[in-house]
Write a protein that holds these residues in place. Structure first.
Motif, PDB file in Angstrom:
ATOM      1  N   GLN A 117       0.925  -1.220   0.236  1.00 55.66           N
ATOM      2  CA  GLN A 117      -0.002   0.117   0.127  1.00 55.66           C
ATOM      3  C   GLN A 117       0.776   1.310   0.010  1.00 55.66           C
ATOM      4  OE1 GLN A 117      -3.300   0.167  -0.313  1.00 55.66           O
ATOM      5  NE2 GLN A 117      -3.060   2.648  -0.432  1.00 55.66           N
ATOM      6  N   SER A 118       2.063   0.981   0.779  1.00 58.21           N
ATOM      7  CA  SER A 118       2.663   2.369   0.751  1.00 58.21           C
ATOM      8  C   SER A 118       3.657   2.715  -0.715  1.00 58.21           C
ATOM      9  CB  SER A 118       3.935   2.143   1.827  1.00 58.21           C
ATOM     10  OG  SER A 118       4.743   1.227   1.594  1.00 58.21           O
ATOM     11  N   PHE A 119       3.938   1.629  -1.225  1.00 60.47           N
ATOM     12  CA  PHE A 119       4.412   1.782  -2.620  1.00 60.47           C
ATOM     13  C   PHE A 119       3.421   2.094  -3.402  1.00 60.47           C
ATOM     14  CE2 PHE A 119       7.939  -0.574  -0.925  1.00 60.47           C
ATOM     15  CZ  PHE A 119       9.144  -0.016  -1.504  1.00 60.47           C
ATOM     16  N   LEU A 120       2.274   1.887  -3.586  1.00 61.55           N
ATOM     17  CA  LEU A 120       1.179   2.338  -4.313  1.00 61.55           C
ATOM     18  C   LEU A 120       0.888   3.646  -4.046  1.00 61.55           C
ATOM     19  CD1 LEU A 120      -1.047   1.727  -6.357  1.00 61.55           C
ATOM     20  CD2 LEU A 120      -2.486   1.058  -4.529  1.00 61.55           C
ATOM     21  N   ASN A 121       0.834   4.118  -2.807  1.00 58.37           N
ATOM     22  CA  ASN A 121       0.815   5.446  -2.390  1.00 58.37           C
ATOM     23  C   ASN A 121       1.606   6.476  -3.250  1.00 58.37           C
ATOM     24  OD1 ASN A 121      -1.494   4.646  -0.879  1.00 58.37           O
ATOM     25  ND2 ASN A 121      -0.259   4.852   1.029  1.00 58.37           N
ATOM     26  N   VAL A 122       3.054   6.124  -2.917  1.00 57.16           N
ATOM     27  CA  VAL A 122       3.989   7.091  -3.429  1.00 57.16           C
ATOM     28  C   VAL A 122       4.125   6.915  -5.074  1.00 57.16           C
ATOM     29  CG1 VAL A 122       5.945   5.222  -3.798  1.00 57.16           C
ATOM     30  CG2 VAL A 122       6.515   7.572  -2.902  1.00 57.16           C
ATOM     31  N   LEU A 123       3.601   5.849  -5.669  1.00 63.31           N
ATOM     32  CA  LEU A 123       3.242   5.873  -7.240  1.00 63.31           C
ATOM     33  C   LEU A 123       2.447   6.728  -7.428  1.00 63.31           C
ATOM     34  CD1 LEU A 123       4.256   4.407  -9.538  1.00 63.31           C
ATOM     35  CD2 LEU A 123       2.552   2.814  -9.439  1.00 63.31           C
ATOM     36  N   VAL A 124       1.340   6.851  -6.866  1.00 66.45           N
ATOM     37  CA  VAL A 124       0.251   7.951  -6.842  1.00 66.45           C
ATOM     38  C   VAL A 124       0.670   9.377  -6.862  1.00 66.45           C
ATOM     39  CG1 VAL A 124      -1.976   8.757  -6.193  1.00 66.45           C
ATOM     40  CG2 VAL A 124      -1.693   6.404  -6.501  1.00 66.45           C
ATOM     41  N   PHE A 125       1.639   9.294  -5.902  1.00 65.32           N
ATOM     42  CA  PHE A 125       1.930  10.579  -5.441  1.00 65.32           C
ATOM     43  C   PHE A 125       3.029  11.067  -6.779  1.00 65.32           C
ATOM     44  CE2 PHE A 125       5.763  13.194  -4.111  1.00 65.32           C
ATOM     45  CZ  PHE A 125       5.245  14.235  -3.468  1.00 65.32           C
ATOM     46  N   ILE A 270      13.411  11.445  -6.913  1.00 60.44           N
ATOM     47  CA  ILE A 270      14.128  11.063  -5.717  1.00 60.44           C
ATOM     48  C   ILE A 270      13.279  11.607  -4.514  1.00 60.44           C
ATOM     49  CG2 ILE A 270      16.208  11.674  -4.654  1.00 60.44           C
ATOM     50  CD1 ILE A 270      17.755  10.871  -7.048  1.00 60.44           C
ATOM     51  N   THR A 271      12.977  12.994  -4.584  1.00 61.21           N
ATOM     52  CA  THR A 271      12.375  13.701  -3.306  1.00 61.21           C
ATOM     53  C   THR A 271      11.168  13.280  -3.173  1.00 61.21           C
ATOM     54  OG1 THR A 271      13.544  15.893  -4.260  1.00 61.21           O
ATOM     55  CG2 THR A 271      11.463  15.909  -2.878  1.00 61.21           C
ATOM     56  N   GLY A 272      10.215  12.791  -4.185  1.00 57.42           N
ATOM     57  CA  GLY A 272       8.947  11.976  -3.753  1.00 57.42           C
ATOM     58  C   GLY A 272       8.907  10.685  -3.457  1.00 57.42           C
ATOM     59  N   ALA A 273      10.060   9.939  -3.787  1.00 57.33           N
ATOM     60  CA  ALA A 273      10.284   8.641  -3.139  1.00 57.33           C
ATOM     61  C   ALA A 273      10.597   8.566  -1.845  1.00 57.33           C
ATOM     62  CB  ALA A 273      11.271   7.804  -4.220  1.00 57.33           C
ATOM     63  N   ASN A 274      11.237  10.026  -1.363  1.00 56.47           N
ATOM     64  CA  ASN A 274      11.778  10.166  -0.068  1.00 56.47           C
ATOM     65  C   ASN A 274      10.741  10.645   0.814  1.00 56.47           C
ATOM     66  OD1 ASN A 274      14.585   8.856   0.590  1.00 56.47           O
ATOM     67  ND2 ASN A 274      14.595   9.914  -1.553  1.00 56.47           N
ATOM     68  N   LEU A 275       9.414  10.801   0.493  1.00 56.93           N
ATOM     69  CA  LEU A 275       8.512  11.548   1.083  1.00 56.93           C
ATOM     70  C   LEU A 275       8.268  11.131   2.525  1.00 56.93           C
ATOM     71  CD1 LEU A 275       6.236  13.522   0.571  1.00 56.93           C
ATOM     72  CD2 LEU A 275       4.695  11.575  -0.007  1.00 56.93           C
ATOM     73  N   PHE A 276       8.189  11.841   3.454  1.00 51.88           N
ATOM     74  CA  PHE A 276       8.232  11.687   5.072  1.00 51.88           C
ATOM     75  C   PHE A 276       7.519  12.725   5.722  1.00 51.88           C
ATOM     76  CE2 PHE A 276       9.958  12.026   9.353  1.00 51.88           C
ATOM     77  CZ  PHE A 276       9.518  10.717   9.809  1.00 51.88           C
ATOM     78  N   THR A 277       8.057  13.913   5.841  1.00 58.76           N
ATOM     79  CA  THR A 277       7.432  15.256   6.528  1.00 58.76           C
ATOM     80  C   THR A 277       6.190  15.271   6.223  1.00 58.76           C
ATOM     81  OG1 THR A 277       9.921  15.921   6.461  1.00 58.76           O
ATOM     82  CG2 THR A 277       8.028  17.309   7.394  1.00 58.76           C
TER      83      THR A 277
END
Length: 338
Positions: A117-125, A270-277
């Motif tokens: 789910q987290s990888f799907l979320n970042v793919l949508v992002f 790279i910035t999107g894949a490291n999304l945290f804050t």
């Protein structure tokens, strides 16, 4: 006497021709490619092959190489090591048994619904953020490039959100996007219910819009610098041929900033894949029900909060491979030979 049919100087000419032939062979041998080059060999000393013809350049780049080795290479290598063990953190100096588990952590990564789910979320992002970042930044940079007065003012205005602390900016967005916020009041009956950041469908797209807005100034400056290096004669030639502003943009500006476009694609990915804050603060840690959880946020939850750093390291290695694949595809289709 000379024999009939011969010239008196024919003997000397023959000797001269022979001498010139021999000298030509020497000169040709001198300029001919060396056999070691043809066969791929090298006669350069070892220190030249290692450090180049100017070792001073290697000396100047040594601090950065040390920085990369300490900050990037060593942590990545240690993460790979951790991912094969049932690793956990202890107090300094404590020696405990950390059993080797092989690929068990990676098997768990690919079978855990929360990770998928987290990888799907970042793919949508990434699907929302990266195209928006590239299109908006190049359009706004082109507009800034055509501005004669107050260009510095507008550039700084776009750049201010990028350098502003995320906590302060997120507070403003929470005020705007909550259930009774200004955005919902303006939309009236069109406002989503539940609201933006607590809506399972809209949470990650809203975060993508926020990150696009906040980081846009940095990418605008990259494109602006690239546009200023495009020769003005190209625009004049296009205008002479009857091209309007839109045609000049697509025929001159876009091809002229292609290297910058590839760089922006890579940095945004790279910035999107490291999304945290952003998901951590905007949605209270990846809510609702993990709809905005990113892989890095999940690594923090698993490795720090729940005490499974070996499993978190395995998630990180899979994320690195995921980003590398996307970066290679971008370079293949957007960068071409560059």
């Amino acid at each position: 006497m000379t024999r009939p049919g011969t010239h008196p100087d024919s003997g000397r000419d023959g000797e001269r021709s022979q001498g010139e032939l021999e000298r030509g062979e020497v000169v040709g041998a001198r300029h001919a490619p060396d056999s070691s080059i043809r066969t791929g060999g090298s006669k350069h000393p070892l220190h030249i092959r290692l450090f180049g013809r100017n070792p001073l350049g290697a000396l100047f780049s040594a601090p950065y190489l040390v920085f990369v080795a300490i900050v990037f290479a060593y942590p990545l290598g240690f993460a790979v090591y951790m991912s094969f063990f049932d690793y956990f953190f202890t107090a300094p100096g404590a020696h405990v048994n950390r059993p080797f588990v092989g690929l068990a952590n990676f098997v768990q990564v690919f079978t855990d619904p929360a990770v998928m789910q987290s990888f799907l979320n970042v793919l949508v992002f990434l699907v929302i953020n990266v195209p928006l970042t590239v299109v908006l930044s190049i359009v706004l940079a082109s507009a800034l490039n055509s501005v004669v007065h107050a260009r510095a003012f507008f550039s700084v205005s776009f750049y201010i959100p990028y350098v502003t602390a995320s906590v302060a900016v997120i507070g403003v967005w929470l005020f705007l996007l909550n259930q009774n916020g200004l955005v919902n009041q303006l939309l009236g009956p069109l406002a989503p219910d539940p609201s933006w950041l607590i809506n399972p469908v809209l949470a990650m797209p809203t975060i993508a819009l926020f990150v696009t807005w906040k980081g846009l100034g940095f990418y605008i400056l990259l494109f602006l610098a690239a546009l200023q290096s495009v020769p003005g004669e190209l625009y004049e030639s296009a205008a002479t041929d009857g091209a309007g502003k839109v045609r000049q943009f697509f025929s001159v500006s876009v091809p002229g900033v292609r290297p910058a476009t590839v760089l922006v694609l890579l940095l945004a990915t790279i910035t999107g894949a490291n999304l945290f804050t952003e998901p951590y603060l905007l949605t209270g840690g990846g809510g609702p029900n993990g709809a905005s959880t990113s892989p890095v946020l999940l690594m923090y939850q698993q490795g720090i909060e729940q005490g499974h750093p070996g499993y978190a390291a395995a998630i990180g290695i899979v994320l690195v491979v995921f980003v590398l694949i996307i970066a290679l595809l971008q370079n293949r289709f957007a960068g071409g030979r560059e």
